[in-house]
Design an enzyme around this catalytic site. Structure first.
Site, short mmCIF file in Angstrom:
data_model
loop_
_atom_site.label_atom_id
_atom_site.label_comp_id
_atom_site.label_asym_id
_atom_site.label_seq_id
_atom_site.Cartn_x
_atom_site.Cartn_y
_atom_site.Cartn_z
N ILE A 1 0.84 -1.20 0.00
CA ILE A 1 0.00 0.00 0.00
C ILE A 1 0.87 1.25 0.00
O ILE A 1 0.67 2.17 -0.80
CB ILE A 1 -0.95 -0.01 1.22
CG1 ILE A 1 -1.92 -1.19 1.09
CG2 ILE A 1 -1.72 1.30 1.33
CD1 ILE A 1 -2.80 -1.42 2.31
N ASP B 1 10.81 2.58 6.57
CA ASP B 1 10.49 1.15 6.63
C ASP B 1 11.61 0.44 7.37
O ASP B 1 12.76 0.88 7.30
CB ASP B 1 10.33 0.57 5.20
CG ASP B 1 9.56 -0.75 5.21
OD1 ASP B 1 10.03 -1.71 5.84
OD2 ASP B 1 8.49 -0.81 4.58
N ALA C 1 -4.37 1.56 8.58
CA ALA C 1 -3.70 0.25 8.60
C ALA C 1 -4.32 -0.68 9.65
O ALA C 1 -5.14 -1.53 9.31
CB ALA C 1 -2.21 0.43 8.84
N GLU D 1 -13.59 -2.07 17.58
CA GLU D 1 -14.53 -1.76 16.50
C GLU D 1 -15.83 -2.51 16.74
O GLU D 1 -15.80 -3.64 17.26
CB GLU D 1 -13.93 -2.16 15.15
CG GLU D 1 -12.67 -1.37 14.82
CD GLU D 1 -12.04 -1.77 13.47
OE1 GLU D 1 -12.57 -2.69 12.80
OE2 GLU D 1 -11.02 -1.16 13.12
N HIS E 1 -13.71 1.18 8.99
CA HIS E 1 -12.82 0.12 8.49
C HIS E 1 -13.21 -0.32 7.06
O HIS E 1 -13.45 -1.49 6.81
CB HIS E 1 -12.83 -1.08 9.44
CG HIS E 1 -11.61 -1.95 9.29
ND1 HIS E 1 -11.06 -2.66 10.30
CD2 HIS E 1 -10.82 -2.21 8.21
CE1 HIS E 1 -10.00 -3.33 9.88
NE2 HIS E 1 -9.84 -3.07 8.60
N ILE E 2 -13.28 0.67 6.17
CA ILE E 2 -13.67 0.37 4.78
C ILE E 2 -12.54 0.71 3.81
O ILE E 2 -12.77 0.83 2.61
CB ILE E 2 -14.96 1.10 4.35
CG1 ILE E 2 -15.01 2.54 4.87
CG2 ILE E 2 -16.19 0.36 4.84
CD1 ILE E 2 -14.16 3.50 4.18
N GLY E 3 -11.32 0.84 4.33
CA GLY E 3 -10.19 1.22 3.46
C GLY E 3 -10.08 0.33 2.23
O GLY E 3 -9.81 0.81 1.13
N GLY E 4 -10.33 -0.96 2.40
CA GLY E 4 -10.17 -1.88 1.27
C GLY E 4 -11.50 -2.31 0.67
O GLY E 4 -11.53 -3.22 -0.16
P1 NAI Z 1 2.81 -5.04 3.40
O1 NAI Z 1 3.18 -6.22 4.20
O2 NAI Z 1 2.92 -5.10 1.92
O3 NAI Z 1 3.72 -3.78 3.86
C1 NAI Z 1 3.96 -3.48 5.19
C2 NAI Z 1 5.31 -2.76 5.27
O4 NAI Z 1 5.53 -2.33 6.60
C3 NAI Z 1 6.49 -3.67 4.90
O5 NAI Z 1 7.29 -3.03 3.93
C4 NAI Z 1 7.25 -3.82 6.22
O6 NAI Z 1 8.64 -3.97 6.05
C5 NAI Z 1 6.89 -2.52 6.91
N1 NAI Z 1 7.07 -2.55 8.36
C6 NAI Z 1 6.83 -3.56 9.22
N2 NAI Z 1 7.09 -3.17 10.48
C7 NAI Z 1 7.49 -1.89 10.41
C8 NAI Z 1 7.89 -0.92 11.38
N3 NAI Z 1 7.94 -1.23 12.68
N4 NAI Z 1 8.23 0.32 10.95
C9 NAI Z 1 8.20 0.62 9.63
N5 NAI Z 1 7.83 -0.24 8.66
C10 NAI Z 1 7.48 -1.47 9.05
O7 NAI Z 1 1.35 -4.62 3.87
P2 NAI Z 1 0.26 -3.79 3.04
O8 NAI Z 1 -0.49 -4.69 2.14
O9 NAI Z 1 0.90 -2.59 2.45
O10 NAI Z 1 -0.74 -3.38 4.23
C11 NAI Z 1 -0.34 -2.42 5.21
C12 NAI Z 1 -1.38 -2.36 6.31
O11 NAI Z 1 -2.66 -1.99 5.79
C13 NAI Z 1 -1.61 -3.70 7.04
O12 NAI Z 1 -1.70 -3.43 8.42
C14 NAI Z 1 -2.95 -4.14 6.56
O13 NAI Z 1 -3.58 -4.95 7.51
C15 NAI Z 1 -3.66 -2.80 6.41
N6 NAI Z 1 -4.85 -2.86 5.54
C16 NAI Z 1 -5.97 -2.15 5.95
C17 NAI Z 1 -7.13 -2.19 5.19
C18 NAI Z 1 -8.33 -1.40 5.60
O14 NAI Z 1 -9.44 -1.81 5.29
N7 NAI Z 1 -8.17 -0.28 6.26
C19 NAI Z 1 -7.22 -3.04 4.00
C20 NAI Z 1 -5.97 -3.66 3.62
C21 NAI Z 1 -4.84 -3.58 4.39
#
Ligand code: NAI
Length: 411
Positions: free
Chosen positions: A160, A179, A237, A267, A290-293
């Site tokens: 993301i 990151d 997130a 929630e 919680h509708i981000g996705g």
């Molecule tokens: P991803 O796994 O592709 O990327 C996460 C990144 O965070 C990775 O590059 C990782 O190295 C980094 N990371 C991990 N710990 C860290 C820290 N302490 N400090 C800095 N960077 C760190 O995940 P993606 O797909 O990008 O999703 C990110 C978040 O979005 C997840 O928590 C996911 O659950 C959430 N999400 C929320 C949605 C919503 O409806 N609001 C829908 C989809 C995802």
């Protein structure tokens, strides 16, 4: 229902997206039975007798007892992000990989985040509240800014974060990211050395990290204090990342000019439960449930992604991206070869005993793969030669073998 004789059979529950039917047929024919809802347990047990794979969303619970009653079931596809509805370890023990679609909705989150950045910088939430509540007409440029040339700080440059980086750059923002792993920058985005550096330079900070022991509570009072006065915080997130009381104080003191929050520590479980949070008192923040996705495009992408993974498992034995299984991507089966896949207990000597049986059967191994994860091993052998009729039974008889499949060109 579309029934194809001799084709593997997929049972799709809970009204999966139509695109799943096309994707499940990508590697070979699969007959599909669809149900709009999740059936009662007894009906589900009966339906599973003829299913090779099952596709579910969050309402269908799959546990070890159900899997024991469905010995022919080869794999489970969760057509969603979460997999809590399946007993993953129990499935693994029975040689049943479980797939999901964790990244299919990432574009939707990136888009909502970009929209929120613009809405916050233009002070739209306050103006909307005034109009809706009292007909207030806050026609002023005070505090409103273009996003162009503003500094965006992205915490977590994964699926993301990286997509958001590209979108924000296209709108002329200066993008910085932090990151814990080295990540290749997109466009002119720049990494920062530390979270503190990012917090202190950004006009908007947005979180895109997973919920882990390291990230839980990663934004507390001391972190908010390091953010620039008048900056914005976005959390699309996970709910546990931000200390909500500290955020409430930072908004009360007007150290932060606003926020956009889609995820919360607590929630509501459903539509009938009300949402409560101290953040509700502020008019300069965007609160979403919680509708981000949650978009129709993400639903289609989830349907396609999960179905494609099931199809690849059926026709190639591929387990890459399975959440509970050693991951192997063996590629297509060569013409004239038969693929043997064996899930087994991870113990010394299994592979050599397997290869001995293959050799004794007069078969030649043309390619071989092995991966292990905890107690589970997954071995694949591509073989050529005349297949003895009792070969599958011989392999099933090996000490430690859990699930044995032979996949041929016309499987
Ligand atoms: P991803 O796994 O592709 O990327 C996460 C990144 O965070 C990775 O590059 C990782 O190295 C980094 N990371 C991990 N710990 C860290 C820290 N302490 N400090 C800095 N960077 C760190 O995940 P993606 O797909 O990008 O999703 C990110 C978040 O979005 C997840 O928590 C996911 O659950 C959430 N999400 C929320 C949605 C919503 O409806 N609001 C829908 C989809 C995802």
């Amino acid at each position: 229902m579309s029934a194809l004789p001799n084709a593997p059979h997929a049972l799709f529950l809970e009204n999966l997206h139509d695109d799943a039917d096309r994707a499940i047929n990508l590697f070979g024919p699969v007959s599909v039975t669809r149900l709009a809802s999740s059936p009662e347990r007894a009906q589900l047990e009966a339906d599973l007798q003829t299913a090779d794979v099952i596709g579910i969303r969050s309402r269908t619970h799959i546990d070890g007892a159900l899997l024991d009653l469905a010995p022919n079931l080869l794999a489970v596809g969760c057509f969603c992000i979460g997999t809590n509805q399946v007993e993953l370890e129990e499935a693994a023990k029975r040689g049943v990989p479980v797939f999901n679609a964790p990244f299919a909705n990432t574009r939707s989150v990136a888009e909502l985040t970009m929209a929120s950045i613009i809405m916050l910088m233009r002070r739209i939430p306050e103006k909307m509240f005034a109009i809706h509540e009292s007909g207030g007409w806050l026609k002023t440029a005070e505090g409103s800014h273009e996003v162009r040339k503003k500094k965006l700080g992205i915490v977590g440059y994964g699926n993301i974060g990286a997509q958001l980086s590209v979108i924000a750059s296209a709108l002329g923002m200066h993008v910085y990211y932090y990151d814990v792993e080295p990540k290749l920058a997109h466009g002119n985005a720049r990494p920062t050395e530390s979270l503190d550096e990012l917090l202190s330079l950004a006009d908007v900070v947005t979180l895109h990290v997973p919920d882990t022991a390291q990230t839980r509570g990663m934004i507390r009072a001391e972190h908010l204090a390091k953010m620039k006065k008048g900056s914005f915080l976005i959390n699309h997130a996970r709910g546990q990342l931000v200390d909500i009381d500290a955020l409430t104080e930072a908004l009360k003191s007007e150290h932060l000019a606003g926020a956009a929050i889609d995820v919360f520590p607590k929630e509501p479980k459903g539509k009938d439960e009300a949402f409560d949070s101290p953040l509700r008192q502020f008019k300069n923040i965007i609160l979403t449930p919680h509708i981000g996705g949650s978009t129709l495009e993400a639903q289609a992408a989830i349907g396609e992604d999960s179905a494609m993974k099931l199809a690849k498992y059926l026709y190639q034995g591929a387990t890459n991206f399975a959440v509970n299984f050693p991951n192997i991507e063996p590629g297509p089966i060569k013409p004239g070869n038969t693929r043997l896949t064996v899930s087994h207990l991870n113990a010394p000597g299994f592979l050599s005993r397997l290869n001995e049986k293959v050799s004794n059967a007069g078969l030649n191994i043309t390619a071989q793969f092995l991966q292990t994860q905890g107690d589970l091993g997954y071995a694949i052998a591509d073989m050529e030669g005349a297949m003895p009729h009792d070969f599958q039974a011989i392999i099933e008889g090996l000490d430690g073998a859990i699930r044995v499949r032979l996949i041929g060109q016309s499987a």
